[in-house]
Design a protein around this motif. Structure first.
Motif, PDB file in Angstrom:
ATOM      1  N   ALA A  82       0.811  -1.216   0.000  1.00 23.42           N
ATOM      2  CA  ALA A  82       0.000   0.000   0.000  1.00 23.42           C
ATOM      3  C   ALA A  82       0.850   1.274   0.000  1.00 23.42           C
ATOM      4  CB  ALA A  82      -0.931   0.001   1.213  1.00 23.42           C
ATOM      5  N   GLU A  83       1.949   1.259   0.730  1.00 24.14           N
ATOM      6  CA  GLU A  83       2.730   2.481   0.910  1.00 24.14           C
ATOM      7  C   GLU A  83       3.997   2.527   0.068  1.00 24.14           C
ATOM      8  OE1 GLU A  83       3.134   3.633   5.053  1.00 24.14           O
ATOM      9  OE2 GLU A  83       1.415   2.356   5.530  1.00 24.14           O
ATOM     10  N   GLY A  84       4.474   1.349  -0.352  1.00 26.27           N
ATOM     11  CA  GLY A  84       5.627   1.273  -1.244  1.00 26.27           C
ATOM     12  C   GLY A  84       6.766   2.208  -0.905  1.00 26.27           C
ATOM     13  N   ARG A  85       7.133   3.031  -1.885  1.00 22.64           N
ATOM     14  CA  ARG A  85       8.293   3.918  -1.735  1.00 22.64           C
ATOM     15  C   ARG A  85       8.126   4.965  -0.638  1.00 22.64           C
ATOM     16  NH1 ARG A  85      10.130   5.283  -7.860  1.00 22.64           N
ATOM     17  NH2 ARG A  85      10.425   3.141  -8.536  1.00 22.64           N
ATOM     18  N   ALA A  86       6.911   5.231  -0.232  1.00 24.90           N
ATOM     19  CA  ALA A  86       6.699   6.197   0.848  1.00 24.90           C
ATOM     20  C   ALA A  86       7.358   5.721   2.146  1.00 24.90           C
ATOM     21  CB  ALA A  86       5.203   6.433   1.062  1.00 24.90           C
ATOM     22  N   LEU A  87       7.657   4.434   2.241  1.00 25.20           N
ATOM     23  CA  LEU A  87       8.304   3.900   3.441  1.00 25.20           C
ATOM     24  C   LEU A  87       9.812   4.193   3.473  1.00 25.20           C
ATOM     25  CD1 LEU A  87       6.482   0.448   3.597  1.00 25.20           C
ATOM     26  CD2 LEU A  87       6.084   2.451   5.045  1.00 25.20           C
ATOM     27  N   ARG A  88      10.371   4.605   2.328  1.00 24.47           N
ATOM     28  CA  ARG A  88      11.809   4.911   2.272  1.00 24.47           C
ATOM     29  C   ARG A  88      12.069   6.166   3.097  1.00 24.47           C
ATOM     30  NH1 ARG A  88      14.591   8.229  -1.427  1.00 24.47           N
ATOM     31  NH2 ARG A  88      12.757   8.201  -2.755  1.00 24.47           N
ATOM     32  N   PRO A  89      12.986   6.070   4.056  1.00 31.60           N
ATOM     33  CA  PRO A  89      13.302   7.248   4.877  1.00 31.60           C
ATOM     34  C   PRO A  89      13.926   8.362   4.036  1.00 31.60           C
ATOM     35  CG  PRO A  89      14.196   5.238   5.857  1.00 31.60           C
ATOM     36  CD  PRO A  89      13.713   4.887   4.486  1.00 31.60           C
ATOM     37  N   GLY A 120      16.428  10.993   2.705  1.00 30.01           N
ATOM     38  CA  GLY A 120      17.881  11.001   2.642  1.00 30.01           C
ATOM     39  C   GLY A 120      18.516   9.659   2.326  1.00 30.01           C
ATOM     40  N   VAL A 121      17.700   8.614   2.200  1.00 28.66           N
ATOM     41  CA  VAL A 121      18.230   7.287   1.876  1.00 28.66           C
ATOM     42  C   VAL A 121      18.141   7.091   0.369  1.00 28.66           C
ATOM     43  CG1 VAL A 121      17.882   4.803   2.168  1.00 28.66           C
ATOM     44  CG2 VAL A 121      17.620   6.336   4.121  1.00 28.66           C
ATOM     45  N   ASP A 122      19.236   6.634  -0.215  1.00 23.59           N
ATOM     46  CA  ASP A 122      19.301   6.401  -1.645  1.00 23.59           C
ATOM     47  C   ASP A 122      18.223   5.425  -2.085  1.00 23.59           C
ATOM     48  OD1 ASP A 122      20.878   6.492  -4.267  1.00 23.59           O
ATOM     49  OD2 ASP A 122      20.841   4.341  -3.808  1.00 23.59           O
ATOM     50  N   HIS A 123      17.506   5.806  -3.135  1.00 22.91           N
ATOM     51  CA  HIS A 123      16.402   4.985  -3.656  1.00 22.91           C
ATOM     52  C   HIS A 123      16.869   3.589  -4.053  1.00 22.91           C
ATOM     53  CE1 HIS A 123      13.356   3.406  -6.340  1.00 22.91           C
ATOM     54  NE2 HIS A 123      14.214   3.445  -7.331  1.00 22.91           N
ATOM     55  N   PHE A 124      17.988   3.497  -4.783  1.00 22.40           N
ATOM     56  CA  PHE A 124      18.439   2.197  -5.285  1.00 22.40           C
ATOM     57  C   PHE A 124      18.912   1.291  -4.158  1.00 22.40           C
ATOM     58  CE2 PHE A 124      18.772   4.957  -9.019  1.00 22.40           C
ATOM     59  CZ  PHE A 124      17.984   4.232  -9.888  1.00 22.40           C
ATOM     60  N   THR A 125      19.615   1.856  -3.198  1.00 24.94           N
ATOM     61  CA  THR A 125      20.083   1.057  -2.062  1.00 24.94           C
ATOM     62  C   THR A 125      18.897   0.559  -1.240  1.00 24.94           C
ATOM     63  OG1 THR A 125      22.143   2.306  -1.964  1.00 24.94           O
ATOM     64  CG2 THR A 125      21.548   1.044  -0.003  1.00 24.94           C
ATOM     65  N   TRP A 126      17.945   1.458  -0.985  1.00 24.89           N
ATOM     66  CA  TRP A 126      16.764   1.076  -0.212  1.00 24.89           C
ATOM     67  C   TRP A 126      15.975  -0.010  -0.938  1.00 24.89           C
ATOM     68  CZ3 TRP A 126      11.488   1.371  -1.230  1.00 24.89           C
ATOM     69  CH2 TRP A 126      10.644   1.143  -0.125  1.00 24.89           C
ATOM     70  N   SER A 127      15.757   0.201  -2.241  1.00 24.63           N
ATOM     71  CA  SER A 127      15.007  -0.786  -3.027  1.00 24.63           C
ATOM     72  C   SER A 127      15.712  -2.135  -3.037  1.00 24.63           C
ATOM     73  CB  SER A 127      14.827  -0.293  -4.469  1.00 24.63           C
ATOM     74  OG  SER A 127      14.023   0.852  -4.496  1.00 24.63           O
ATOM     75  N   ALA A 128      17.035  -2.116  -3.228  1.00 27.96           N
ATOM     76  CA  ALA A 128      17.793  -3.371  -3.253  1.00 27.96           C
ATOM     77  C   ALA A 128      17.680  -4.101  -1.919  1.00 27.96           C
ATOM     78  CB  ALA A 128      19.259  -3.101  -3.587  1.00 27.96           C
TER      79      ALA A 128
END
Length: 123
Positions: A23-30, A32-40
């Protein structure tokens, strides 16, 4: 009358966590955290989860569930392949410049009779 079932309660917690991620997907990424690192990192954990599902089916049922396990392995392989593609195409260079343990789960897929073809993942 309700009987407490720890197994069901644990699976419900995992399901709720996945519902929130869905439901929240990328909104959960803090921030300042790199998108690719977080996704990986999230994809690594999803691959581990997929891999564990097949084993859990066998352990819970007490019977061999080779089709469930092989499909779970195939899903884990597909997730790892997607993670690798994301890092290769979206970022280039060293995907984890800060170091750290980014070991992928070991994923081996057996081809079930008449089933899906395994995906080969190159590191």
């Amino acid at each position: 009358m309700t009987v407490e079932n720890t197994g069901v309660a644990l699976v419900r917690q995992a399901t709720e966590a996945l519902r929130r991620l869905d439901a929240e997907g990328r909104a959960l990424r803090p921030d300042g955290v790199d998108h690719f690192t977080w996704s990986a990192d999230v994809l690594d954990e999803l691959a581990r989860l997929a891999e564990m599902l097949g084993r859990a089916v066998e352990h819970v049922s007490g019977e061999q569930a080779s089709r469930a396990e092989s499909h779970a392995q195939a899903l884990a392989t597909a997730i790892v392949a997607h993670r690798n593609s994301l890092l290769r195409h979206g970022r280039g260079g060293a995907p984890f410049p800060d170091g750290g343990d980014r070991t992928l789960p070991e994923v081996i897929v057996d081809r079930p009779p008449g089933g899906i073809t395994p995906v080969a993942v190159a590191g």
